[in-house]
Each structure stands twice: as C-alpha cells, then as structure tokens.
Write an enzyme that holds these catalytic residues in place. Structure first.
Site, PDB file in Angstrom:
ATOM      1  CB  SER A  94       1.830  12.915   3.483  1.00 40.13           C
ATOM      2  OG  SER A  94       0.631  13.588   3.202  1.00 40.13           O
ATOM      3  N   GLY A  95      -0.179   9.924   3.180  1.00 39.76           N
ATOM      4  CA  GLY A  95      -1.147   9.126   3.930  1.00 39.76           C
ATOM      5  C   GLY A  95      -2.587   9.599   3.767  1.00 39.76           C
ATOM      6  CB  THR A  96      -4.213  11.527   1.035  1.00 37.73           C
ATOM      7  OG1 THR A  96      -2.985  12.207   0.835  1.00 37.73           O
ATOM      8  CG2 THR A  96      -5.379  12.464   0.894  1.00 37.73           C
ATOM      9  CG  HIS A 129      -3.147  16.942  -2.425  1.00 35.17           C
ATOM     10  ND1 HIS A 129      -3.006  16.193  -1.295  1.00 35.17           N
ATOM     11  CD2 HIS A 129      -3.294  16.053  -3.447  1.00 35.17           C
ATOM     12  CE1 HIS A 129      -3.067  14.899  -1.610  1.00 35.17           C
ATOM     13  NE2 HIS A 129      -3.252  14.794  -2.910  1.00 35.17           N
ATOM     14  CB  SER A 145       5.578   7.683  -0.811  1.00 28.50           C
ATOM     15  OG  SER A 145       4.307   7.209  -1.134  1.00 28.50           O
ATOM     16  CE1 TYR A 199       1.353   6.690   6.183  1.00 28.40           C
ATOM     17  CE2 TYR A 199       3.341   6.009   7.338  1.00 28.40           C
ATOM     18  CZ  TYR A 199       2.333   5.748   6.423  1.00 28.40           C
ATOM     19  OH  TYR A 199       2.313   4.535   5.759  1.00 28.40           O
ATOM     20  CE  LYS A 258       9.209  -1.807   0.361  1.00 24.50           C
ATOM     21  NZ  LYS A 258      10.622  -1.600   0.744  1.00 24.50           N
TER      22      LYS A 258
HETATM   23  P1  A3P Z   1       4.328   4.215   0.582  1.00 22.34           P
HETATM   24  O1  A3P Z   1       4.498   4.561  -0.855  1.00 22.34           O
HETATM   25  O2  A3P Z   1       5.494   4.663   1.419  1.00 22.34           O
HETATM   26  O3  A3P Z   1       4.006   2.782   0.811  1.00 22.34           O
HETATM   27  P2  A3P Z   1      -1.412   8.957  -0.186  1.00 22.34           P
HETATM   28  O4  A3P Z   1      -2.581   8.207   0.336  1.00 22.34           O
HETATM   29  O5  A3P Z   1      -1.300  10.353   0.347  1.00 22.34           O
HETATM   30  O6  A3P Z   1      -1.315   8.859  -1.645  1.00 22.34           O
HETATM   31  O7  A3P Z   1      -0.128   8.261   0.437  1.00 22.34           O
HETATM   32  C1  A3P Z   1       0.274   6.992  -0.013  1.00 22.34           C
HETATM   33  C2  A3P Z   1       1.192   6.380   1.016  1.00 22.34           C
HETATM   34  O8  A3P Z   1       0.405   5.959   2.143  1.00 22.34           O
HETATM   35  C3  A3P Z   1       1.841   5.131   0.461  1.00 22.34           C
HETATM   36  O9  A3P Z   1       3.092   5.037   1.145  1.00 22.34           O
HETATM   37  C4  A3P Z   1       0.858   4.064   0.890  1.00 22.34           C
HETATM   38  O10 A3P Z   1       1.383   2.775   0.899  1.00 22.34           O
HETATM   39  C5  A3P Z   1       0.500   4.544   2.290  1.00 22.34           C
HETATM   40  N1  A3P Z   1      -0.793   4.045   2.768  1.00 22.34           N
HETATM   41  C6  A3P Z   1      -1.927   3.867   2.066  1.00 22.34           C
HETATM   42  N2  A3P Z   1      -2.894   3.379   2.860  1.00 22.34           N
HETATM   43  C7  A3P Z   1      -2.360   3.254   4.088  1.00 22.34           C
HETATM   44  C8  A3P Z   1      -2.865   2.771   5.342  1.00 22.34           C
HETATM   45  N3  A3P Z   1      -4.111   2.339   5.462  1.00 22.34           N
HETATM   46  N4  A3P Z   1      -2.030   2.775   6.385  1.00 22.34           N
HETATM   47  C9  A3P Z   1      -0.756   3.212   6.287  1.00 22.34           C
HETATM   48  N5  A3P Z   1      -0.217   3.655   5.134  1.00 22.34           N
HETATM   49  C10 A3P Z   1      -1.013   3.687   4.042  1.00 22.34           C
END
Ligand code: A3P
Length: 339
Positions: free
Chosen positions: A82-84, A146, A176, A234, A303
């Site tokens: 979710s953008g961790t 988490h 994702s 997010y 993405k």
């Molecule tokens: P997608 O698979 O939809 O591209 P986490 O960090 O919790 O593992 O989440 C990963 C998701 O956050 C992935 O989404 C990833 O591409 C996106 N992500 C990673 N870094 C990011 C950033 N700096 N800004 C926005 N989204 C990001």
C-alpha cells in the site's frame, strides 16, 4: 516422478523446512490455528484475528512480548503493497532533514533502499528469533510494521509513541499484491491465478488481512487519538504530495519553517522520494534483499499509479469488491478515490 509430484513433494519439504525453523511453542500454536492456502508459503494461519505466515507469527509474538515503545518513537504502519516503501522514504527524510539535508550528495536514499533505513519490527528486528540491540538505533527511533492496530504491543498504544498509517484503495492494493507475489512465489508452490488470488483476497485471506479490518483498526484509532495516530491515503499523497508531507511533518512535531518552504525543501523531499527518482537509483534497480533475502529491490517499484486495477479486473470482480467495501466500511466515513 512426474513434475507435478516432484513439485508437490518439494513444496512439502519447503513447508517442513519452514516449520523446523520455528520454536516449539510456535509449532504447537500453529497446530491449533485455522489455516488456508497461502500466497507464497504453503499456508496462512489465522492468528489473533488476522492471516499470517508461520515465521511472521513467531516474530510478532516476540514483538508483543519484548518491544517497549518510547514516547519519541515513530511507527509506520501499512498493509503490504500500500506504499510502505514510499512512506518509509518520506518519513526518514523529514525526520532526518536537519542532520542530513535533502540535497546532500551523501543522502542515504541515494545508496540505500528505504527498507534498509527503516526496519520492520517483525521482518527485521524480531525476525528469526532475534532480540534487537536498540542501543545502536538512535532516538527518535523510526520503525515499521504490517501488524494490525489490535496486535501492536501495549506500550505502542499507551505511550506517547506516534503511529503513521498509510492506506491505499483495496483495488490497487490487490493488484499490487498479486504482481508482487508472482515474483516471490517459489516455482514449487505452483501457480496462483489472478482469479484464485482475488477469491482469497475477498475472503480476507491475505497477509495481515482482512484488509478492511486492518484499515478500520487504524482509522478508528486515528479518529480517537488524533495526536498519536495519523491516517494518510496513498491516493491523496499522489494527488498533492507536498500538502501531505506538510501534514506528516506537523504530526511528527517537525513542521516545515517558512524558510524551508520558501527554500523549496518540501519540493525537494517530494522529488527525492518520488516513484521515478527511487526507481532509477542503482540500489533499487540492481540491489537485492531490502525486505526478503531472496527478493529483488526493483520489484518494489512497479507502476506506482492510482487506478491500475482497471486494467486487470473484470466488471464482476469490480462489483464484488465494491460490495464488500461498501458493507465492511459502511458507517465508518472511510472512503477511497479509485481512479
Ligand atoms: P504498484 O504495484 O501498484 O506499482 P509497498 O511499498 O507497500 O510494497 O507498496 C508497493 C507499491 O507502491 C507498488 O505499487 C509500488 O510501485 C508503489 N511505490 C513504490 N514506491 C513508490 C513511490 N515512491 N511513490 C509512489 N508509489 C510507490
């Protein structure tokens, strides 16, 4: 032996190997817990009301027993995917900006993945039967988890420790997770189709899920303890990163000064932590093991957009998930921008 038989016996061995690394106490506990097929391990277990892997359960029990929060701690909380990574980069940069200016040529984000800078309690610090030595971690400590709110150690809930939760709409989060699991799942565990995974997700069977319970746990707490629990989204971070950065900095007790704002510090942090900047870093293109020993850092950056679910889900999947969310989130006032 036929390939499928070979694969089955291999995955049985892997599952047994996984169990052997667990304490006796944890193995005994697993025998009593409901279990379902896992996404990248043999099984997920229903532990304290949420689904998780055996090694995570052991680590979480250790966190609950041993971790003592300090008033100055900051804990970043998310459900996986979710953008961790983004939140870790932003919080680390905001909290350290006095000592490490954003434009510093040696800024840690230029050479380290955000997960190396902000450790997970359950994946890093308390993983594999370790008890961390906190004397090497400077205060204020920036940590991540988490775990659902309900599972956090009592001291996190009762001390002055601040918790920052980043939520993402459940449609994009599912897509994702599915892509990420495709990269992580050992071949011997066989294939998990998008449809099968979606069924599991809708039934709540996903790491640290059901996701709606995870969301509501932090959401409700953020409404009751506004000074201690901040709920970010997010989609809002994507839409207007700077205003969310300011909100976060204020919550952390480190608001941007007028000079900083005029000097472009907020823009610089947005840029440094943006998807494209982080994705293009050498450590994130070719590095390995930021979260799991066997994972590639590039898989953390796919993405990074809002609304990619539309390219993956059928109309009936969309209806089903929309109905679940309507039901589960009803009355909470929590909603998401989907596109
Ligand atoms: P997608 O698979 O939809 O591209 P986490 O960090 O919790 O593992 O989440 C990963 C998701 O956050 C992935 O989404 C990833 O591409 C996106 N992500 C990673 N870094 C990011 C950033 N700096 N800004 C926005 N989204 C990001």
């Amino acid at each position: 032996m036929a390939i499928t038989e070979l694969n089955k016996s291999q995955s049985r061995n892997e599952a047994q190997g996984e169990q052997q690394q667990l304490s006796e106490e944890c193995q005994e506990l697993l025998n009593t817990l409901p279990k379902e097929r896992g996404w990248r391990t043999q099984h997920l277990y229903l532990f304290q009301g949420f689904w998780c892997q055996p090694k995570e359960i052991q680590a979480i029990m250790s966190v609950q027993r041993n971790f003592i929060a300090q008033d100055s701690d900051v804990v970043l909380a998310t459900i996986p995917k979710s953008g961790t990574t983004w939140l870790k980069a932003i919080a680390f940069t905001i909290m350290n900006r006095k000592n490490i200016p954003v434009q510093n040529d040696n800024h840690p984000l230029l050479t380290s993945n955000p997960h190396e800078l902000v450790p997970f309690l359950e994946y890093k610090l308390y993983a594999d039967n370790c008890i961390p030595d906190f004397s090497t971690i400077p205060c204020p400590r920036l940590l991540a988890t988490h775990m659902p709110f309900s599972a956090l150690p009592q001291s996190v809930k009762e001390s002055g420790c601040r918790v920052v939760y980043l939520a993402r709409n459940p449609f994009d989060t599912f897509v994702s997770i599915w892509h990420f699991m495709e990269k992580l799942r050992p071949e011997s565990f066989g294939c998990l189709s998008f449809e099968e995974a979606f069924d599991m997700y809708c039934s709540g069977v996903v790491g640290f899920g059901p996701y709606w319970d995870h969301l509501l746990g932090y959401w409700n707490e953020s409404l009751q303890r506004t000074q201690k629990v901040l709920f970010l989204k997010y989609e809002e971070m994507k839409e207007d990163t700077n205003s969310q950065l300011k909100k976060l900095a204020e919550f952390l007790g480190l608001p941007f000064s007028i000079e900083e704002e005029k000097g472009g510090v907020v823009d610089e942090i947005s840029r440094l932590c943006s998807f494209q900047t982080l994705k293009d870093m050498e450590v994130n293109k070719n590095g390995k093991g930021a979260i799991f020993a066997d994972s590639e850092n590039k898989d953390l950056f796919r993405k990074g957009v809002v609304g990619d679910w539309i390219n993956h889900m059928t109309p009936s999947m969309v209806d089903r998930l929309r109905n679940i969310m309507d039901k589960k989130l009803s009355g909470s006032n929590l909603s998401f921008q989907l596109l």
